[in-house]
Design an enzyme around this catalytic site. Structure first.
Site, PDB file in Angstrom:
ATOM      1  N   GLY A 267       0.836  -1.190   0.000  1.00 53.47           N
ATOM      2  CA  GLY A 267       0.000   0.000   0.000  1.00 53.47           C
ATOM      3  C   GLY A 267       0.868   1.236   0.000  1.00 53.47           C
ATOM      4  O   GLY A 267       2.015   1.203   0.476  1.00 53.47           O
TER       5      GLY A 267
ATOM      6  N   GLN B 134       3.039   9.946   1.240  1.00 56.89           N
ATOM      7  CA  GLN B 134       4.372   9.340   1.398  1.00 56.89           C
ATOM      8  C   GLN B 134       5.340   9.721   0.286  1.00 56.89           C
ATOM      9  O   GLN B 134       6.550   9.595   0.440  1.00 56.89           O
ATOM     10  CB  GLN B 134       4.250   7.805   1.450  1.00 56.89           C
ATOM     11  CG  GLN B 134       3.563   7.311   2.707  1.00 56.89           C
ATOM     12  CD  GLN B 134       3.397   5.800   2.664  1.00 56.89           C
ATOM     13  OE1 GLN B 134       2.446   5.302   2.083  1.00 56.89           O
ATOM     14  NE2 GLN B 134       4.323   5.074   3.254  1.00 56.89           N
TER      15      GLN B 134
ATOM     16  N   CYS C 256       5.844  -0.209   7.502  1.00 59.90           N
ATOM     17  CA  CYS C 256       5.477   0.950   6.679  1.00 59.90           C
ATOM     18  C   CYS C 256       6.680   1.361   5.844  1.00 59.90           C
ATOM     19  O   CYS C 256       7.795   1.401   6.355  1.00 59.90           O
ATOM     20  CB  CYS C 256       5.050   2.096   7.597  1.00 59.90           C
ATOM     21  SG  CYS C 256       4.658   3.612   6.728  1.00 59.90           S
ATOM     22  N   LEU C 257       6.442   1.667   4.588  1.00 68.35           N
ATOM     23  CA  LEU C 257       7.542   2.079   3.712  1.00 68.35           C
ATOM     24  C   LEU C 257       8.191   3.376   4.208  1.00 68.35           C
ATOM     25  O   LEU C 257       9.336   3.661   3.869  1.00 68.35           O
ATOM     26  CB  LEU C 257       7.040   2.270   2.273  1.00 68.35           C
ATOM     27  CG  LEU C 257       6.546   0.991   1.583  1.00 68.35           C
ATOM     28  CD1 LEU C 257       5.959   1.304   0.222  1.00 68.35           C
ATOM     29  CD2 LEU C 257       7.679  -0.023   1.452  1.00 68.35           C
TER      30      LEU C 257
ATOM     31  N   HIS D  41      -4.601   1.967   7.379  1.00 63.65           N
ATOM     32  CA  HIS D  41      -3.224   2.462   7.521  1.00 63.65           C
ATOM     33  C   HIS D  41      -2.968   3.586   6.505  1.00 63.65           C
ATOM     34  O   HIS D  41      -2.399   4.621   6.853  1.00 63.65           O
ATOM     35  CB  HIS D  41      -2.271   1.271   7.312  1.00 63.65           C
ATOM     36  CG  HIS D  41      -0.808   1.600   7.315  1.00 63.65           C
ATOM     37  ND1 HIS D  41       0.069   1.092   8.248  1.00 63.65           N
ATOM     38  CD2 HIS D  41      -0.055   2.374   6.490  1.00 63.65           C
ATOM     39  CE1 HIS D  41       1.295   1.556   7.996  1.00 63.65           C
ATOM     40  NE2 HIS D  41       1.248   2.320   6.922  1.00 63.65           N
ATOM     41  N   GLU D  42      -3.410   3.382   5.264  1.00 64.13           N
ATOM     42  CA  GLU D  42      -3.154   4.387   4.215  1.00 64.13           C
ATOM     43  C   GLU D  42      -3.980   5.657   4.419  1.00 64.13           C
ATOM     44  O   GLU D  42      -3.502   6.763   4.175  1.00 64.13           O
ATOM     45  CB  GLU D  42      -3.442   3.800   2.826  1.00 64.13           C
ATOM     46  CG  GLU D  42      -2.609   2.592   2.437  1.00 64.13           C
ATOM     47  CD  GLU D  42      -1.119   2.769   2.645  1.00 64.13           C
ATOM     48  OE1 GLU D  42      -0.622   3.894   2.603  1.00 64.13           O
ATOM     49  OE2 GLU D  42      -0.448   1.746   2.886  1.00 64.13           O
TER      50      GLU D  42
ATOM     51  N   HIS E 239      -2.317   7.893   6.717  1.00 57.60           N
ATOM     52  CA  HIS E 239      -1.263   8.704   6.079  1.00 57.60           C
ATOM     53  C   HIS E 239      -1.845  10.006   5.521  1.00 57.60           C
ATOM     54  O   HIS E 239      -1.238  11.065   5.643  1.00 57.60           O
ATOM     55  CB  HIS E 239      -0.612   7.938   4.921  1.00 57.60           C
ATOM     56  CG  HIS E 239       0.486   7.002   5.337  1.00 57.60           C
ATOM     57  ND1 HIS E 239       1.613   7.428   6.022  1.00 57.60           N
ATOM     58  CD2 HIS E 239       0.662   5.679   5.136  1.00 57.60           C
ATOM     59  CE1 HIS E 239       2.414   6.379   6.232  1.00 57.60           C
ATOM     60  NE2 HIS E 239       1.856   5.305   5.703  1.00 57.60           N
TER      61      HIS E 239
HETATM   62 ZN    ZN Z   1       2.641   3.380   5.729  1.00 56.70          ZN
END
Ligand code: ZN
Length: 181
Positions: A46, A51, A91-92, A133-134, A137
């Site tokens: 995701g 991000q 998480c990235l 989660h997204e 963000h």
């Molecule tokens: Zn994330």
């Protein structure tokens, strides 16, 4: 298509609230394509526009093993949620860190697709966790915000040290079985 740079915690740009998309046009579809390429390359399941330092309410998700079920959610909105799901999340934007987070197990959401059409979806398990989660963000929130302050500080120090030493934690992340969202 292009690979975009992913911001890392504690970058203050990750705290910005993303704005609603008022027109789904070719420029936005280009962003979506670039986000998919960036997410698949990372690899992650995701990615939110926040991000990659684009503050528009756009997320891309693909929880399939073969990276062949791309899903786009523009202006996503959770209409209802119930149940409790606990998963180790990565998480990235917080590379190499995995912590248990509690979220709704089942959600109903509404969003626009890449043609600008409204759709609704019921999601549970990993897909529900990933979407929540997204969306966080897009609101400037990170999964580490669910942890204790002490734990968050420890993670912040670890990432700052890695950056200083130029360590890339991607290899460690790949060995971890949990999804990176
Ligand atoms: Zn994330």
């Amino acid at each position: 298509m292009a690979i975009l740079d992913i911001l890392h915690f504690p970058d203050p740009r990750l705290r910005q609230r993303a704005a609603e998309v008022d027109q789904v046009d070719d420029q936005l579809r280009q962003l979506v394509d670039d986000m998919f390429e960036t997410m698949y390359q990372a690899p992650g399941i995701g990615l939110a526009a926040t991000q990659v330092d684009v503050h528009k309410r756009v997320i891309v998700v693909d929880i399939s093993k073969d990276q062949d079920e791309p899903r786009v959610f523009i202006n996503p909105e959770i209409l209802a949620g119930d149940g409790v799901e606990e998963m180790d999340e990565g998480c990235l934007s917080v590379p190499g860190v995995y912590e248990r987070v509690q979220r709704a197990e089942h959600i109903r959401l509404r969003a626009l697709n890449s043609a600008g059409e409204v759709f609704e979806l019921e999601a549970d398990g990993l897909l529900a966790v990933c979407v929540q989660h997204e969306i966080d963000h897009l609101d400037g929130k990170l999964f580490v915000d669910y942890l204790s302050q002490l734990k968050r500080q420890r993670i912040r120090k670890k990432l700052e040290k890695q950056r200083r030493l130029g360590i890339d934690d991607t290899a460690a992340a790949e060995k971890h079985a949990e999804p990176v969202i």
